[in-house]
Design an enzyme around this catalytic site. Structure first.
Site, PDB file in Angstrom:
ATOM      1  N   CYS A  68       0.834  -1.371   0.107  1.00  0.00           N
ATOM      2  CA  CYS A  68      -0.040  -0.110   0.023  1.00  0.00           C
ATOM      3  C   CYS A  68       0.828   1.113   0.190  1.00  0.00           C
ATOM      4  O   CYS A  68       0.965   1.799  -0.852  1.00  0.00           O
ATOM      5  CB  CYS A  68      -0.972   0.128   1.274  1.00  0.00           C
ATOM      6  SG  CYS A  68      -1.855  -1.264   1.306  1.00  0.00           S
TER       7      CYS A  68
HETATM    8  N1  SAJ Z   1       6.922   2.163   8.647  1.00  0.00           N
HETATM    9  C1  SAJ Z   1       7.940   2.789   9.160  1.00  0.00           C
HETATM   10  N2  SAJ Z   1       7.884   3.564  10.009  1.00  0.00           N
HETATM   11  C2  SAJ Z   1       6.625   4.014  10.579  1.00  0.00           C
HETATM   12  C3  SAJ Z   1       5.320   3.240   9.843  1.00  0.00           C
HETATM   13  C4  SAJ Z   1       5.813   2.494   9.099  1.00  0.00           C
HETATM   14  O1  SAJ Z   1       9.215   2.236   8.740  1.00  0.00           O
HETATM   15  O2  SAJ Z   1       6.420   4.975  11.445  1.00  0.00           O
HETATM   16  C5  SAJ Z   1       7.085   1.137   7.483  1.00  0.00           C
HETATM   17  C6  SAJ Z   1       6.927  -0.284   7.974  1.00  0.00           C
HETATM   18  O3  SAJ Z   1       7.813  -0.949   8.800  1.00  0.00           O
HETATM   19  C7  SAJ Z   1       6.224  -1.094   6.569  1.00  0.00           C
HETATM   20  C8  SAJ Z   1       5.883   0.198   5.902  1.00  0.00           C
HETATM   21  O4  SAJ Z   1       6.339   1.329   6.574  1.00  0.00           O
HETATM   22  O5  SAJ Z   1       7.317  -1.411   6.095  1.00  0.00           O
HETATM   23  C9  SAJ Z   1       4.112   0.487   5.620  1.00  0.00           C
HETATM   24  O6  SAJ Z   1       3.893   0.347   6.800  1.00  0.00           O
HETATM   25  P1  SAJ Z   1       2.267   0.546   7.270  1.00  0.00           P
HETATM   26  O7  SAJ Z   1       2.229   0.799   8.904  1.00  0.00           O
HETATM   27  O8  SAJ Z   1       1.927   2.107   6.782  1.00  0.00           O
HETATM   28  O9  SAJ Z   1       1.711  -0.488   7.060  1.00  0.00           O
HETATM   29  P2  SAJ Z   1       0.748  -0.872   5.669  1.00  0.00           P
HETATM   30  O10 SAJ Z   1       1.636  -0.890   4.565  1.00  0.00           O
HETATM   31  O11 SAJ Z   1       0.225  -2.504   5.917  1.00  0.00           O
HETATM   32  O12 SAJ Z   1      -0.206   0.081   5.562  1.00  0.00           O
HETATM   33  C10 SAJ Z   1      -1.731  -0.186   5.796  1.00  0.00           C
HETATM   34  C11 SAJ Z   1      -2.340   1.003   5.250  1.00  0.00           C
HETATM   35  N3  SAJ Z   1      -3.864   0.760   5.035  1.00  0.00           N
HETATM   36  C12 SAJ Z   1      -4.562   1.001   4.042  1.00  0.00           C
HETATM   37  O13 SAJ Z   1      -3.964   1.236   2.943  1.00  0.00           O
HETATM   38  C13 SAJ Z   1      -5.818   0.502   3.744  1.00  0.00           C
HETATM   39  C14 SAJ Z   1      -2.113   2.527   5.945  1.00  0.00           C
HETATM   40  O14 SAJ Z   1      -3.185   3.315   5.641  1.00  0.00           O
HETATM   41  C15 SAJ Z   1      -2.465   2.116   7.323  1.00  0.00           C
HETATM   42  O15 SAJ Z   1      -2.281   3.302   8.041  1.00  0.00           O
HETATM   43  C16 SAJ Z   1      -1.446   1.002   7.793  1.00  0.00           C
HETATM   44  O16 SAJ Z   1      -1.916  -0.386   7.309  1.00  0.00           O
HETATM   45  C17 SAJ Z   1      -1.359   0.912   9.476  1.00  0.00           C
HETATM   46  O17 SAJ Z   1      -1.596   1.847  10.127  1.00  0.00           O
HETATM   47  O18 SAJ Z   1      -1.340  -0.324   9.876  1.00  0.00           O
END
Ligand code: SAJ
Length: 434
Positions: free
Chosen positions: A274
């Site tokens: 995403c």
């Molecule tokens: N990450 C970081 N630092 C952070 C947050 C995330 O390095 O502070 C990295 C994670 O390790 C990962 C990537 O970014 O590799 C994406 O992480 P994510 O927490 O955004 O997780 P996703 O990709 O599963 O994003 C989903 C998204 N949901 C949808 O698109 C419906 C996002 O909008 C959500 O906010 C996120 O999940 C969530 O909050 O878990």
């Protein structure tokens, strides 16, 4: 009765038959919630295994309970198949198919257009169609609408077309399909009315917007916001490293601000399907309109450079121990793209492992969720954490899964590099952090 009036009535009384195209991490939870709301649901997917599992009441997603699925299937509220022709009996059809990026970072609408072209052959008078897949602004009206109107039916009169972004967050135990506010935009006012009439029966909150463009763009802003802020905090981690400042302490202190700040955390890079992908839909469309969105590009470059930064930090840690990276044994602790998920697709761990192997290191990994990593010459087999750590020259924590013996790791490995601050507050001669 006019198609609109008839459709609105059968949506509001939940007599409507609902169709869901694509039974993946977004489509299956949606199908379940629509069926739980009282609609009869037909789910269609090209993956026969998904169809078979669903009809057997077997859930293939951790977020969808077997008991709930079984009850819906056994009470004939939910059924799956692979024949699109059955959609002709549906009053509302939601499309939840993948929208990957090509290698060129251009949107790949193959699945969406394929689904819409097939649906168009079976589109009947008075049907509501809702596109849910994350995509560039304009997809619904520029790409989907013309195909559906080839049926001879007119939007807003004979059929209704909306865009409503899927916001499913896999493994999120706090928010699920029904409780996450549902944004929806219609091609016409009548379309929006039908979309609201439908989703108000299923979701706790429906958020109408003025157009499909606004709905498409809202979803992209949500994830671009995350990607850009992750880029900011990754760059802050690099500059803090150069200045000898603990970035984790800095973020913790900044987080005490009760307004105007939201913590993000540095890490080995951006994984998942995403957040690394969605901002490029915005870039692609913006360029078509003659504007270069530099911030998105720059944040993407910073995030994309984190694996190399991690490798360079590993090399420095080994160097300080008078060990060349070539020939050193490096154990990766956690390789999934984020905590407590089994998904290693697009995980930065893949890039880091590939770089280390190219530089001659011996790479192993352990991860309670991920059974295997990579394919071909880059494939890595999973090993047990503590024995591997004790035999390694350095152990690198890339994913901060729960339930891993990090203290035991610190006692076993000669060196530990923690990229997720999972050993927060722990000071040890053999421990370094991002
Ligand atoms: N990450 C970081 N630092 C952070 C947050 C995330 O390095 O502070 C990295 C994670 O390790 C990962 C990537 O970014 O590799 C994406 O992480 P994510 O927490 O955004 O997780 P996703 O990709 O599963 O994003 C989903 C998204 N949901 C949808 O698109 C419906 C996002 O909008 C959500 O906010 C996120 O999940 C969530 O909050 O878990």
């Amino acid at each position: 009765m006019q198609p609109a009036k008839e459709l609105e009535a059968c949506l509001q009384t939940r007599r409507a038959h609902a169709g869901i195209v694509g039974l993946g991490y977004a489509g299956l939870p949606l199908a379940v919630e629509v069926a739980r709301s009282g609609f009869t649901v037909f789910g269609v997917d090209t993956d026969a295994a998904k169809v078979e599992a669903l009809n057997a009441g077997e859930s293939y997603l951790p977020d969808v309970s077997r008991a709930v699925l079984r009850e819906l299937v056994n009470s004939s509220r939910l059924r799956a198949g692979s024949d699109y022709a059955e959609l002709s009996r549906c009053d509302a059809v939601s499309i939840c198919v993948p929208t990957p990026l090509r290698k060129t970072k251009d949107p790949d609408l193959t699945h969406v257009l394929g689904a819409v072209q097939t649906l168009a052959k079976h589109l009947t008078l008075g049907t509501l169609v809702i596109l849910e897949s994350t995509t560039y602004p304009g997809t619904t009206e520029e790409a989907v609408l013309p195909i559906l109107e080839e049926s001879g039916l007119r939007v807003g009169k004979d059929f209704f077309l909306c865009y409503s972004p899927e916001r499913v967050d896999p493994a999120n135990t706090e928010y699920g399909t029904r409780t996450i506010p549902k944004i929806i935009g219609g091609v016409t006012a009548a379309c929006l009315r039908m979309g609201q009439a439908y989703y108000r029966q299923v979701m706790d909150e429906v958020v109408p917007v003025s157009s499909t463009l606004a709905a498409e763009t809202a979803k992209l802003l949500e994830n671009t916001f995350r990607m850009v802020n992750i880029g900011l905090v990754n760059e802050t981690a690099i500059l803090c490293d150069r200045l000898g400042i603990d970035v984790w302490e800095v973020i913790k202190a900044a987080s005490t601000k009760p307004f105007g700040f939201m913590p993000f955390y540095p890490g080995p890079g951006l994984g998942g399907h995403c957040v690394p992908v969605d901002p490029h839909f915005l870039t692609w469309k913006s360029r078509q309109a003659g504007y270069e969105p530099r911030l998105i590009q720059l944040a993407s470059e910073i995030n994309g450079g984190m694996p190399r930064h991690i490798v360079s930090r590993i090399q420095s840690a080994l160097n300080d121990a008078r060990k060349p990276l070539r020939g050193s044994s490096i154990h990766l602790v956690g390789v999934a793209y984020k905590r407590n998920v089994a998904d290693a697709r697009e995980s930065p761990a893949m890039d880091i492992a590939a770089m280390l192997k190219r530089m001659g290191a011996i790479v192993t990994y352990s991860d309670p969720f991920v059974q295997s990593l990579g394919v071909g010459p880059l494939a890595l087999s999973r090993v047990e954490l503590l024995p591997a750590a004790s035999q390694s020259d350095i152990a690198v924590i890339l994913t901060d899964h729960d339930g891993v013996d990090y203290r035991g790791l610190l006692a076993a490995a000669p060196l530990v590099f923690d990229t997720r601050n999972v050993l927060s507050g722990v000071e040890a001669a053999n421990l370094s952090r991002l």
